[in-house]
Write an enzyme that holds these catalytic residues in place. Structure first.
Site, PDB file in Angstrom:
ATOM      1  N   LYS A   1      -7.073   3.278  -2.582  1.00 43.53           N
ATOM      2  CA  LYS A   1      -7.373   3.237  -1.147  1.00 43.53           C
ATOM      3  C   LYS A   1      -7.559   4.664  -0.650  1.00 43.53           C
ATOM      4  O   LYS A   1      -6.816   5.566  -1.041  1.00 43.53           O
ATOM      5  CB  LYS A   1      -6.217   2.525  -0.433  1.00 43.53           C
ATOM      6  CG  LYS A   1      -6.270   2.528   1.078  1.00 43.53           C
ATOM      7  CD  LYS A   1      -5.085   1.725   1.644  1.00 43.53           C
ATOM      8  CE  LYS A   1      -4.940   1.913   3.144  1.00 43.53           C
ATOM      9  NZ  LYS A   1      -3.784   1.176   3.694  1.00 43.53           N
TER      10      LYS A   1
ATOM     11  N   LYS B   1     -10.389   0.199  -1.537  1.00 47.94           N
ATOM     12  CA  LYS B   1     -10.168  -0.049  -0.107  1.00 47.94           C
ATOM     13  C   LYS B   1     -10.412   1.212   0.715  1.00 47.94           C
ATOM     14  O   LYS B   1      -9.611   2.142   0.668  1.00 47.94           O
ATOM     15  CB  LYS B   1      -8.738  -0.560   0.122  1.00 47.94           C
ATOM     16  CG  LYS B   1      -8.379  -0.784   1.598  1.00 47.94           C
ATOM     17  CD  LYS B   1      -6.974  -1.361   1.737  1.00 47.94           C
ATOM     18  CE  LYS B   1      -6.521  -1.382   3.192  1.00 47.94           C
ATOM     19  NZ  LYS B   1      -5.161  -1.952   3.352  1.00 47.94           N
TER      20      LYS B   1
ATOM     21  N   ASP C   1       0.870  -1.186   0.000  1.00 44.95           N
ATOM     22  CA  ASP C   1       0.000   0.000   0.000  1.00 44.95           C
ATOM     23  C   ASP C   1       0.904   1.233   0.000  1.00 44.95           C
ATOM     24  O   ASP C   1       1.502   1.567   1.030  1.00 44.95           O
ATOM     25  CB  ASP C   1      -0.900   0.011   1.242  1.00 44.95           C
ATOM     26  CG  ASP C   1      -1.933  -1.122   1.264  1.00 44.95           C
ATOM     27  OD1 ASP C   1      -1.725  -2.131   0.552  1.00 44.95           O
ATOM     28  OD2 ASP C   1      -2.925  -1.006   2.006  1.00 44.95           O
TER      29      ASP C   1
END
EC number: 4.1.2.4
Length: 259
Positions: free
Chosen positions: A167, A201, A102
């Site tokens: 995300k 996400k 990430d």
């Protein structure tokens, strides 16, 4: 099974159970691995700092859940615009054995009008990840971007540069995931026609079974009920797990963490 129970079971299996605290230790990460194996199924992944990947890998194997994926973070949480550093950190995370990275998008550079550095940074990290069969999630920090046009732009740039997931947040700023920003980001996935290959996400601030139900409802509305599987949807959270388990009839809903 009630609607809340059904959505809670879905959400649990989509969780990236997270600890990203300055005082993390091997013991805390081992405990996180144990928590990821629940009476009603495993979380999709755990998300930890890179240095803890080896102990997590060992623990997950020893407890009989080697399929739980290990995600980590790079260029985190600052989202600086130094591509060399972001790439070096991403390569190091891969070397540690991450299944997923990430990376934080250089959101301040975008706010200052520089779209290119974000594209180049994500593209470089994607090339490193793709070579190692590692998933790349790009954190755009919606709570700092604030503006819908900027949230949309950061999402588009990340997807064009190769993001496997977009995300919302690091969980380290004042405003993290919101249903409003989630909808904007998922609409970009829809509008670009990339829902088969790009996931979403929300992270930070998704704390209750009811919260998770709201976020899943947006995904179901936009893409149908079958889209939000572990390849297309994750929740970045820690305290959420206790609430989900309580909704499913396990535990008291209390959690030690606040992510």
């Amino acid at each position: 099974m009630t609607d809340l129970k059904a959505s809670s079971l879905r959400a649990l299996k989509l969780m990236d159970l997270t600890t990203l605290n300055d005082d993390d230790t091997d013991e805390k990460v081992i405990a996180l691995c144990h928590q990821a194996k629940t009476p009603v199924g495993n979380t999709a992944a755990i998300c930890i700092y890179p240095r803890f990947i080896p102990i997590a890998r060992k623990t997950l194997k020893e407890q009989g859940t080697p399929e739980i994926r290990i995600a980590t973070v790079t260029n985190f949480p600052h989202g600086n615009d130094d591509i060399d550093i972001a790439l070096a950190e991403t390569r190091a995370a891969i070397a540690y054995g991450a299944d997923e990275v990430d990376v934080v998008f250089p959101y301040r550079a975008l706010m200052a009008g520089n779209e290119q550095v974000g594209f180049d940074l994500v593209k470089a990290c994607k090339e490193a990840c793709a070579a190692a069969n590692v998933l790349l999630k790009v954190i755009i920090e919606t709570g700092e971007l604030k503006d819908e046009a900027l949230i949309r732009k950061a999402s588009e740039i990340s997807i064009k540069a190769g993001a496997d997931f977009i995300k919302t947040s690091t969980g380290k700023v004042a405003v993290n995931a919101t249903p409003e920003s989630a909808r904007i980001m998922m609409e970009v996935i829809r509008d670009m026609g990339v829902e088969k290959t790009v996931g979403f996400k929300p992270a930070g601030g998704v704390r209750t079974a009811e919260d998770a139900q709201k976020y899943l409802a947006i995904a179901d509305e936009l893409f149908g009920a079958d889209w939000a599987d572990a390849r297309h949807y994750r929740f970045g959270a820690s305290s959420l797990l206790a609430s989900l388990l309580k909704a499913l009839g396990h535990g008291d809903g209390k959690s030690a963490s606040s992510y």
